[in-house]
Design a protein around this motif. Structure first.
Motif, PDB file in Angstrom:
ATOM      1  N   LEU A 181      13.602  13.244 -39.425  1.00 33.08           N
ATOM      2  CA  LEU A 181      13.856  12.781 -40.796  1.00 33.08           C
ATOM      3  C   LEU A 181      15.300  13.040 -41.207  1.00 33.08           C
ATOM      4  O   LEU A 181      15.942  12.189 -41.819  1.00 33.08           O
ATOM      5  N   ARG A 182      15.797  14.222 -40.885  1.00 29.00           N
ATOM      6  CA  ARG A 182      17.201  14.530 -41.209  1.00 29.00           C
ATOM      7  C   ARG A 182      18.144  13.572 -40.486  1.00 29.00           C
ATOM      8  O   ARG A 182      19.137  13.121 -41.046  1.00 29.00           O
ATOM      9  N   ALA A 183      17.822  13.241 -39.242  1.00 30.45           N
ATOM     10  CA  ALA A 183      18.690  12.381 -38.433  1.00 30.45           C
ATOM     11  C   ALA A 183      18.846  10.989 -39.028  1.00 30.45           C
ATOM     12  O   ALA A 183      19.888  10.351 -38.845  1.00 30.45           O
ATOM     13  N   ILE A 184      17.835  10.509 -39.734  1.00 30.55           N
ATOM     14  CA  ILE A 184      17.932   9.161 -40.318  1.00 30.55           C
ATOM     15  C   ILE A 184      18.166   9.197 -41.827  1.00 30.55           C
ATOM     16  O   ILE A 184      18.134   8.171 -42.487  1.00 30.55           O
ATOM     17  N   GLY A 185      18.385  10.392 -42.362  1.00 35.10           N
ATOM     18  CA  GLY A 185      18.701  10.514 -43.780  1.00 35.10           C
ATOM     19  C   GLY A 185      17.519  10.302 -44.707  1.00 35.10           C
ATOM     20  O   GLY A 185      17.703   9.943 -45.870  1.00 35.10           O
ATOM     21  N   LEU A 186      16.302  10.512 -44.218  1.00 32.56           N
ATOM     22  CA  LEU A 186      15.132  10.305 -45.055  1.00 32.56           C
ATOM     23  C   LEU A 186      14.434  11.605 -45.450  1.00 32.56           C
ATOM     24  O   LEU A 186      13.354  11.562 -46.032  1.00 32.56           O
ATOM     25  N   ALA A 187      15.030  12.720 -45.157  1.00 32.16           N
ATOM     26  CA  ALA A 187      14.435  13.979 -45.597  1.00 32.16           C
ATOM     27  C   ALA A 187      14.370  13.952 -47.120  1.00 32.16           C
ATOM     28  O   ALA A 187      15.370  13.719 -47.798  1.00 32.16           O
ATOM     29  N   GLY A 188      13.185  14.124 -47.664  1.00 30.00           N
ATOM     30  CA  GLY A 188      13.003  14.081 -49.110  1.00 30.00           C
ATOM     31  C   GLY A 188      12.779  12.691 -49.675  1.00 30.00           C
ATOM     32  O   GLY A 188      12.626  12.521 -50.868  1.00 30.00           O
ATOM     33  N   ASN A 189      12.770  11.670 -48.822  1.00 29.09           N
ATOM     34  CA  ASN A 189      12.551  10.300 -49.281  1.00 29.09           C
ATOM     35  C   ASN A 189      11.258   9.780 -48.661  1.00 29.09           C
ATOM     36  O   ASN A 189      11.261   8.943 -47.770  1.00 29.09           O
ATOM     37  N   GLU A 190      10.151  10.304 -49.147  1.00 28.36           N
ATOM     38  CA  GLU A 190       8.861  10.010 -48.553  1.00 28.36           C
ATOM     39  C   GLU A 190       8.479   8.535 -48.645  1.00 28.36           C
ATOM     40  O   GLU A 190       7.891   7.990 -47.713  1.00 28.36           O
ATOM     41  N   ALA A 191       8.797   7.876 -49.717  1.00 31.20           N
ATOM     42  CA  ALA A 191       8.388   6.474 -49.877  1.00 31.20           C
ATOM     43  C   ALA A 191       8.959   5.605 -48.756  1.00 31.20           C
ATOM     44  O   ALA A 191       8.225   4.840 -48.119  1.00 31.20           O
ATOM     45  N   ASP A 192      10.250   5.711 -48.502  1.00 31.71           N
ATOM     46  CA  ASP A 192      10.859   4.918 -47.433  1.00 31.71           C
ATOM     47  C   ASP A 192      10.318   5.334 -46.075  1.00 31.71           C
ATOM     48  O   ASP A 192      10.065   4.500 -45.207  1.00 31.71           O
ATOM     49  N   PHE A 193      10.138   6.629 -45.890  1.00 24.93           N
ATOM     50  CA  PHE A 193       9.644   7.115 -44.606  1.00 24.93           C
ATOM     51  C   PHE A 193       8.234   6.603 -44.318  1.00 24.93           C
ATOM     52  O   PHE A 193       7.947   6.129 -43.226  1.00 24.93           O
ATOM     53  N   PHE A 194       7.352   6.659 -45.305  1.00 26.21           N
ATOM     54  CA  PHE A 194       5.987   6.206 -45.060  1.00 26.21           C
ATOM     55  C   PHE A 194       5.908   4.701 -44.844  1.00 26.21           C
ATOM     56  O   PHE A 194       4.993   4.221 -44.168  1.00 26.21           O
ATOM     57  N   ARG A 195       6.854   3.956 -45.354  1.00 22.51           N
ATOM     58  CA  ARG A 195       6.917   2.524 -45.026  1.00 22.51           C
ATOM     59  C   ARG A 195       7.214   2.346 -43.530  1.00 22.51           C
ATOM     60  O   ARG A 195       6.643   1.479 -42.872  1.00 22.51           O
ATOM     61  N   LEU A 196       8.106   3.190 -42.990  1.00 21.48           N
ATOM     62  CA  LEU A 196       8.388   3.143 -41.552  1.00 21.48           C
ATOM     63  C   LEU A 196       7.146   3.510 -40.746  1.00 21.48           C
ATOM     64  O   LEU A 196       6.822   2.868 -39.753  1.00 21.48           O
ATOM     65  N   VAL A 197       6.471   4.560 -41.169  1.00 20.10           N
ATOM     66  CA  VAL A 197       5.274   5.013 -40.458  1.00 20.10           C
ATOM     67  C   VAL A 197       4.211   3.923 -40.454  1.00 20.10           C
ATOM     68  O   VAL A 197       3.580   3.655 -39.434  1.00 20.10           O
ATOM     69  N   ALA A 198       4.035   3.264 -41.582  1.00 24.64           N
ATOM     70  CA  ALA A 198       3.033   2.203 -41.676  1.00 24.64           C
ATOM     71  C   ALA A 198       3.325   1.074 -40.697  1.00 24.64           C
ATOM     72  O   ALA A 198       2.401   0.432 -40.180  1.00 24.64           O
ATOM     73  N   ARG A 199       4.595   0.858 -40.401  1.00 24.28           N
ATOM     74  CA  ARG A 199       4.944  -0.182 -39.442  1.00 24.28           C
ATOM     75  C   ARG A 199       4.566   0.220 -38.030  1.00 24.28           C
ATOM     76  O   ARG A 199       4.370  -0.627 -37.162  1.00 24.28           O
ATOM     77  N   CYS A 200       4.474   1.530 -37.768  1.00 26.00           N
ATOM     78  CA  CYS A 200       4.118   2.028 -36.440  1.00 26.00           C
ATOM     79  C   CYS A 200       2.624   2.237 -36.269  1.00 26.00           C
ATOM     80  O   CYS A 200       2.111   2.127 -35.163  1.00 26.00           O
TER      81      CYS A 200
ATOM     82  N   MET B 155      13.530  -2.178 -36.939  1.00 24.01           N
ATOM     83  CA  MET B 155      13.524  -0.738 -37.027  1.00 24.01           C
ATOM     84  C   MET B 155      14.476  -0.210 -35.953  1.00 24.01           C
ATOM     85  O   MET B 155      14.423  -0.637 -34.810  1.00 24.01           O
ATOM     86  N   THR B 156      15.327   0.715 -36.349  1.00 27.85           N
ATOM     87  CA  THR B 156      16.273   1.288 -35.400  1.00 27.85           C
ATOM     88  C   THR B 156      15.572   2.328 -34.521  1.00 27.85           C
ATOM     89  O   THR B 156      14.482   2.806 -34.849  1.00 27.85           O
ATOM     90  N   ASP B 157      16.220   2.675 -33.417  1.00 27.53           N
ATOM     91  CA  ASP B 157      15.646   3.694 -32.533  1.00 27.53           C
ATOM     92  C   ASP B 157      15.426   5.028 -33.259  1.00 27.53           C
ATOM     93  O   ASP B 157      14.358   5.627 -33.103  1.00 27.53           O
ATOM     94  N   PRO B 158      16.395   5.520 -34.044  1.00 28.33           N
ATOM     95  CA  PRO B 158      16.150   6.782 -34.768  1.00 28.33           C
ATOM     96  C   PRO B 158      15.005   6.672 -35.776  1.00 28.33           C
ATOM     97  O   PRO B 158      14.241   7.618 -35.965  1.00 28.33           O
ATOM     98  N   GLU B 159      14.873   5.523 -36.432  1.00 35.18           N
ATOM     99  CA  GLU B 159      13.760   5.332 -37.366  1.00 35.18           C
ATOM    100  C   GLU B 159      12.428   5.346 -36.623  1.00 35.18           C
ATOM    101  O   GLU B 159      11.462   5.964 -37.068  1.00 35.18           O
ATOM    102  N   LEU B 160      12.395   4.663 -35.492  1.00 31.24           N
ATOM    103  CA  LEU B 160      11.180   4.649 -34.682  1.00 31.24           C
ATOM    104  C   LEU B 160      10.842   6.064 -34.208  1.00 31.24           C
ATOM    105  O   LEU B 160       9.679   6.483 -34.256  1.00 31.24           O
ATOM    106  N   ALA B 161      11.849   6.821 -33.791  1.00 31.01           N
ATOM    107  CA  ALA B 161      11.622   8.201 -33.345  1.00 31.01           C
ATOM    108  C   ALA B 161      11.051   9.052 -34.469  1.00 31.01           C
ATOM    109  O   ALA B 161      10.142   9.862 -34.248  1.00 31.01           O
ATOM    110  N   ALA B 162      11.551   8.868 -35.676  1.00 29.43           N
ATOM    111  CA  ALA B 162      11.053   9.637 -36.821  1.00 29.43           C
ATOM    112  C   ALA B 162       9.606   9.265 -37.129  1.00 29.43           C
ATOM    113  O   ALA B 162       8.769  10.144 -37.363  1.00 29.43           O
TER     114      ALA B 162
END
Length: 74
Positions: free
Chosen positions: A47-66, A1-8
């Motif tokens: 979310l905007r910074a990592i290009g996931l605004a509007g892409n909930e499925a990918d974002f929630f996969r990141l959240v689940a990892r945290c 996970m990248t730093d911006p992804e972790l921040a999101a």
């Protein structure tokens, strides 16, 4: 996970925790709802910074990892 992804993901977790705290006392909701403004803005920007605004499925996969779900849940 990248730093911006972790921040999101962390921003979302903070938003979730703040929302739970704000909504915990039904009598105080009107007074405390403005407390959500900053965490919502932080999560939106992250979310905007990592290009996931509007892409909930990918974002929630990141959240689940945290923040894994309850014990026994994947």
């Amino acid at each position: 996970m990248t730093d911006p992804e972790l921040a999101a993901a962390q921003a979302y977790v903070r938003l979730l925790q703040t929302t739970r705290a704000v909504l915990a006392d039904p009598q105080q909701r009107v007074l405390t709802l403005p407390l959500l403004t900053a965490p919502i803005a932080e999560a939106d920007e992250a979310l905007r910074a990592i290009g996931l605004a509007g892409n909930e499925a990918d974002f929630f996969r990141l959240v689940a990892r945290c923040q894994p779900g309850p014990p026994g849940q994947p």
